[in-house]
Design a protein around this motif. Structure first.
Motif, PDB file in Angstrom:
ATOM      1  N   SER A 188      67.346  78.560  84.723  1.00 49.23           N
ATOM      2  CA  SER A 188      66.691  79.683  85.394  1.00 49.23           C
ATOM      3  C   SER A 188      65.536  79.133  86.230  1.00 49.23           C
ATOM      4  CB  SER A 188      66.170  80.692  84.366  1.00 49.23           C
ATOM      5  OG  SER A 188      65.398  81.710  85.006  1.00 49.23           O
ATOM      6  N   LEU A 189      65.510  79.492  87.550  1.00 47.23           N
ATOM      7  CA  LEU A 189      64.478  79.001  88.461  1.00 47.23           C
ATOM      8  C   LEU A 189      64.083  80.124  89.412  1.00 47.23           C
ATOM      9  CD1 LEU A 189      62.778  76.666  89.611  1.00 47.23           C
ATOM     10  CD2 LEU A 189      64.722  76.056  91.060  1.00 47.23           C
TER      11      LEU A 189
ATOM     12  N   LEU B  21      63.935  71.276  83.667  1.00 47.59           N
ATOM     13  CA  LEU B  21      64.385  70.351  84.697  1.00 47.59           C
ATOM     14  C   LEU B  21      63.377  70.382  85.848  1.00 47.59           C
ATOM     15  CD1 LEU B  21      68.197  71.223  84.876  1.00 47.59           C
ATOM     16  CD2 LEU B  21      67.174  69.234  83.768  1.00 47.59           C
ATOM     17  N   PRO B  22      63.038  69.238  86.451  1.00 48.16           N
ATOM     18  CA  PRO B  22      62.082  69.239  87.565  1.00 48.16           C
ATOM     19  C   PRO B  22      62.656  69.943  88.788  1.00 48.16           C
ATOM     20  CG  PRO B  22      63.080  67.070  87.304  1.00 48.16           C
ATOM     21  CD  PRO B  22      63.527  67.886  86.130  1.00 48.16           C
ATOM     22  N   ALA B  23      61.783  70.635  89.534  1.00 48.53           N
ATOM     23  CA  ALA B  23      62.211  71.380  90.716  1.00 48.53           C
ATOM     24  C   ALA B  23      61.118  71.315  91.780  1.00 48.53           C
ATOM     25  CB  ALA B  23      62.527  72.830  90.364  1.00 48.53           C
ATOM     26  N   LYS B  24      61.518  71.546  93.046  1.00 51.07           N
ATOM     27  CA  LYS B  24      60.581  71.569  94.173  1.00 51.07           C
ATOM     28  C   LYS B  24      61.163  72.447  95.264  1.00 51.07           C
ATOM     29  CE  LYS B  24      58.064  68.614  97.410  1.00 51.07           C
ATOM     30  NZ  LYS B  24      57.861  67.224  97.894  1.00 51.07           N
ATOM     31  N   ASP B  25      60.336  73.358  95.792  1.00 51.54           N
ATOM     32  CA  ASP B  25      60.734  74.267  96.881  1.00 51.54           C
ATOM     33  C   ASP B  25      61.999  75.034  96.513  1.00 51.54           C
ATOM     34  OD1 ASP B  25      58.583  73.356  98.338  1.00 51.54           O
ATOM     35  OD2 ASP B  25      59.748  71.836  99.407  1.00 51.54           O
ATOM     36  N   GLY B  26      62.114  75.460  95.274  1.00 50.55           N
ATOM     37  CA  GLY B  26      63.251  76.259  94.839  1.00 50.55           C
ATOM     38  C   GLY B  26      64.533  75.491  94.613  1.00 50.55           C
TER      39      GLY B  26
ATOM     40  N   HIS C 233      59.274  73.635  87.637  1.00 52.18           N
ATOM     41  CA  HIS C 233      60.265  73.289  86.622  1.00 52.18           C
ATOM     42  C   HIS C 233      61.206  74.478  86.413  1.00 52.18           C
ATOM     43  CE1 HIS C 233      57.318  70.129  85.766  1.00 52.18           C
ATOM     44  NE2 HIS C 233      58.327  69.458  85.212  1.00 52.18           N
ATOM     45  N   ALA C 234      62.479  74.166  86.147  1.00 51.40           N
ATOM     46  CA  ALA C 234      63.479  75.175  85.820  1.00 51.40           C
ATOM     47  C   ALA C 234      63.713  75.164  84.309  1.00 51.40           C
ATOM     48  CB  ALA C 234      64.795  74.892  86.552  1.00 51.40           C
TER      49      ALA C 234
END
Length: 233
Positions: free
Chosen positions: A205-206, A224-229, A92-93
């Motif tokens: 920020s991620l 916010l959802p995130a995957k592999d940067g 997550h970001a």
């Protein structure tokens, strides 16, 4: 005398052969054959006559053998580097801020207002008959007061006609002055300025890095959802 020399020769030859054998064994075990040869030199010199008499070929063959080569050391194998570990990305970001994107424009809009108006009251006697009749009666009465005989009749008729006309005009003036006040709604179409929200700039920020992404709707929550940067939006 000959028997003593023979016995001495045999003993010397045996000692020489033993020395040569020991020297050969040491030469095979040692990586430096020169040391073995030097160590056995006194014995070889002491028994040189016997060696030359009994075993000249054995001594020469032993000394003529090449020294064994030293074994080549095996090079140490360098340790292989370990593979770098895979980076671990956040799922997550974090939302740092949300700014609405506004767009200005114009659109037609109907604008209405109330206005006070004055208009003539409805006329019930459009031909003004009442005024004519009333004026004729009054005029006739006044004409009847003038003269006598036939002159009175003429004056009465003229007074009635004049009174009727005058009454008609008086009624007309009264009707025109008979006004009522009211209000009416007046509407006009005008171009008005508008401002509407067309999107949102979301700062996030991620994985220790910050960025900004545009979204059509305002995000709900603080992440916010995130995957592999990368964001999943």
């Amino acid at each position: 005398m000959k028997q003593s020399v023979l016995i001495a020769s045999v003993l010397g030859g045996g000692i020489a052969l033993g020395a040569v054998g020991v020297a050969g064994i040491q030469a095979m075990k040692s990586s430096k054959p020169e040391t073995a040869i030097v160590a056995s030199a006194p014995l070889a010199q002491a028994s040189a006559p016997a060696i030359q008499a009994l075993a000249p070929s054995a001594a020469s063959s032993t000394l003529a053998q090449p020294a064994p080569q030293a074994s080549t050391p095996v090079a140490a194998t360098a340790p292989q580097p370990k593979p770098a570990p895979k980076p671990v990305h956040a799922t997550h970001a974090k939302i740092l801020g949300v700014t609405p994107i506004r767009e200005a424009g114009t659109e037609p809009k109907q604008v209405c207002h109330q206005e006070q108006v004055v208009h003539q009251a409805p006329v019930q006697d459009e031909n003004r008959i009442a005024g004519s009749v009333l004026g004729g009666v009054v005029g006739g009465l006044l004409g009847n007061q003038v003269g006598g005989g036939n002159g009175k009749k003429a004056a009465t008729l003229i007074g009635a006609l004049a009174g009727g006309y005058a009454g008609n005009r008086v009624q007309e003036g009264m009707q025109q002055r008979d006004q009522v006040t009211g209000t009416r709604t007046i509407c006009n179409t005008e171009e008005t300025k508008t401002e509407k929200i067309v999107g949102y700039n979301v700062r996030y920020s991620l994985d220790g890095k910050t960025g900004t992404v545009r979204m059509d709707e305002k995000p709900k929550g603080k992440t916010l959802p995130a995957k592999d940067g990368k964001l999943l939006i």
